[in-house]
Design a protein around this motif. Structure first.
Motif, short mmCIF file in Angstrom:
data_model
loop_
_atom_site.label_atom_id
_atom_site.label_comp_id
_atom_site.label_asym_id
_atom_site.label_seq_id
_atom_site.Cartn_x
_atom_site.Cartn_y
_atom_site.Cartn_z
N LYS A 1 0.83 -1.20 0.00
CA LYS A 1 0.00 0.00 0.00
C LYS A 1 0.87 1.25 0.00
N VAL A 2 0.47 2.22 -0.78
CA VAL A 2 1.22 3.46 -0.90
C VAL A 2 0.83 4.41 0.23
N LEU B 1 5.78 11.22 -2.50
CA LEU B 1 7.17 11.61 -2.67
C LEU B 1 7.28 12.59 -3.84
N GLU B 2 8.13 13.58 -3.68
CA GLU B 2 8.35 14.52 -4.77
C GLU B 2 8.98 13.79 -5.96
N ASP C 1 13.97 8.57 -6.56
CA ASP C 1 15.24 8.12 -6.00
C ASP C 1 15.10 6.71 -5.43
N PRO C 2 16.02 5.78 -5.79
CA PRO C 2 15.88 4.38 -5.36
C PRO C 2 15.71 4.20 -3.85
N MET C 3 16.56 4.84 -3.05
CA MET C 3 16.45 4.66 -1.60
C MET C 3 15.17 5.25 -1.05
N GLN C 4 14.78 6.40 -1.54
CA GLN C 4 13.53 7.01 -1.07
C GLN C 4 12.34 6.14 -1.43
N ARG D 1 12.24 2.97 0.85
CA ARG D 1 11.72 3.28 2.19
C ARG D 1 10.24 3.63 2.15
N HIS D 2 9.84 4.35 1.12
CA HIS D 2 8.44 4.76 0.97
C HIS D 2 7.52 3.55 0.86
#
Length: 378
Positions: free
Chosen positions: A84-85, A90-91, A158-161, A164-165
Motif C-alpha cells: 500500500k502506498v 514523494l516529490e 530516487d531508489p532509496m527514497q 523506504r516509501h
C-alpha cells in the motif's frame, strides 16, 4: 549513465541490499527511477515455486478489471502480497494505486502437467500482454511480469527514497537473485515500461549505456512475428529480447549471445575453432549487432547471472564475492557496500571478449571468452 547492481546468494536476502548498493553509487545516476527483479524467492513465495506471480501497479478500477479477467481465464488466487502506498507522496513520484504481487493457480483447462514447457511459457506471456493491453488506455493496469518465482517492481524517483516509501525491507520480501538499476533516461520520455530490468519468458537484462543500433535491431526482432518482441519504450529492451532469441529461438548457449551482439572481427573468426558457424551466425544476425557503449547484466531461467560488455568498454563493470554470494556492480563501491568481507584481489572486471558467469550453484565466477569453442547446441 545508469548504475547497475545484481546479487546472487544461496540464502534469500532483502532487496534493500541492492538498493543500498545503488545508493552508494548515486553520483552515477540521476535518481529518476528504480527497477527491481527478484527471482528464486524466499518468504511465503518459496512454498509455491511453480505458481505464476503477477507483478504490477493497479488502481481500484484496474484491480476490478484484473479480477474479472483472471476469473474468466480460470486463474484462482493462491497468495497475494499488496504494497500500500502511504498517503504522503514523494516529490517526483506519481501518486499510485496498489503495488500488487499475486500468485495464481493455473486454470484447470491448461492441463499444466501435460503441457509442453514452451507452450506454457507462451500462454503466460500472452496473458501478461493482454493485461498490459487492457491497461493502456486508462493507465489503470501496469504489469511488469507474470511468471513463476519472479517479482518485478518499478517506480520513478530516487531508489532509496522509493524503497523506504514502499517498505521494501519487509521480512516477507526476499530473494536469492536480485537485479536492480538506478536509472537515468537520456533518450526517451520517462515511464515505467522504459525502466530496466526487462523480462521475457524467464530471461532478463539491464544495461548501462546507449544502444545507437536500436532501430535496425528493433526492426529485425519485430519481423520475427513473435508477440513478446514489442514495447520498446527504451532502446535497451532489445538486449533481453536478443537473449531470448539466441537461447530460445536459435537454441544456442549463453556463450553465443556475446557472438550475436558483439561478433568477433573477421580476421579473428578465421582463427576460431568454430569459424564456419560463427561466419554464418554473424551474417544471419548482423542486424542484432549492438553499437555501444554498453554493459549488460542478465539472468537466465535457471538463475544463472552474467555480465558482458561491448568492444568500446566505456561502461564500467566489476564482479566479486565469495562462494555462496556474488555481486555484479557498475562500481567497486557497490560491491564494498554489500560484500565487504570478500577477497578483493579476486574481483574481476570483464574485458570486451569476456562474459562473466555465476551459475545457479553460486560457487564461483567463470569467464567465457569469445576465443574459446562454443557450446553447440544447448
Amino acid at each position: 549513465m545508469c548504475r547497475l547492481f545484481a546479487l546472487t546468494s544461496k540464502d534469500p536476502v532483502s532487496p534493500m541490499e541492492a538498493i543500498k548498493a545503488l545508493d552508494v553509487m548515486k553520483e552515477g545516476h540521476d535518481g529518476s527511477g528504480v527497477g527491481l527483479l527478484l527471482r528464486d524467492l524466499g518468504g511465503p513465495f518459496e512454498e509455491m515455486k511453480d505458481a505464476p506471480i503477477l507483478s504490477g501497479i493497479f488502481s481500484e478500477e484496474g484491480i476490478r478489471k484484473l479480477d474479472l479477467f483472471m476469473m474468466d481465464q480460470g486463474f484462482m488466487t493462491k497468495y497475494k502480497m499488496s504494497i500500500k502506498v502511504p498517503k504522503q507522496t514523494l516529490e517526483g513520484t506519481p501518486k499510485r494505486g496498489l503495488y500488487l504481487l499475486r500468485a495464481y493457480e493455473y486454470p484447470d483447462s491448461w492441463n499444466v502437467d501435460t503441457l509442453d514447457e514452451k507452450e506454457l511459457a507462451t500462454r503466460l506471456m500472452m496473458t501478461r500482454l493482454k493485461i498490459r493491453e487492457m491497461g493502456e488506455e486508462k493507465k489503470d493496469m501496469i504489469v511488469f511480469s507474470f511468471w513463476p518465482d519472479t517479482i518485478m517492481l518499478k517506480e520513478l524517483g530516487d531508489p532509496m527514497q522509493i524503497a523506504r516509501h514502499l517498505g521494501l525491507d519487509r521480512k516477507d520480501l526476499k530473494a536469492r537473485t536480485i537485479m536492480a538499476q538506478g536509472r537515468q533516461n537520456t533518450n526517451y520520455a520517462i515511464n515505467l515500461y522504459a525502466c530496466h530490468p526487462f523480462f521475457i519468458k524467464g530471461y532478463s537484462t539491464m544495461t548501462n549505456g546507449e544502444n545507437t543500433a536500436f532501430i535496425p535491431i528493433r526492426d529485425f526482432l519485430s519481423s520475427r512475428d513473435f508477440p513478446g518482441y514489442m514495447g520498446y519504450q527504451s532502446d535497451s529492451e532489445v538486449f533481453a529480447h536478443i537473449l531470448h532469441y539466441t537461447m530460445s529461438g536459435l537454441d544456442l548457449g549463453l556463450d553465443a549471445y556475446k557472438h550475436v551482439i558483439t561478433p568477433l572481427q573477421d580476421r579473428d573468426i578465421e582463427n576460431h575453432p568454430d569459424a564456419t558457424f560463427l561466419k554464418h551466425l554473424k551474417k544471419s544476425c548482423r542486424q542484432l549487432i549492438i553499437d555501444g557503449p554498453n554493459c549488460v547484466i542478465g539472468t537466465l531461467p535457471d538463475n544463472t547471472l552474467f555480465m558482458a560488455q561491448d568492444r568500446k568498454k566505456l561502461r564500467p563493470g566489476v564482479v566479486g564475492g565469495r562462494p555462496g554470494m556474488f555481486a555484479f556492480s557498475s562500481e567497486v563501491c557497490g560491491l564494498d557496500a554489500v560484500i565487504p568481507d570478500r577477497d578483493k584481489s579476486k574481483d574481476i572486471q570483464p574485458m570486451h571478449l569476456d562474459t562473466a558467469i555465476v551459475g545457479p550453484d553460486r560457487q564461483e565466477v567463470k569467464i567465457c571468452r569469445q576465443t574459446e569453442p562454443l557450446t553447440l547446441p544447448l
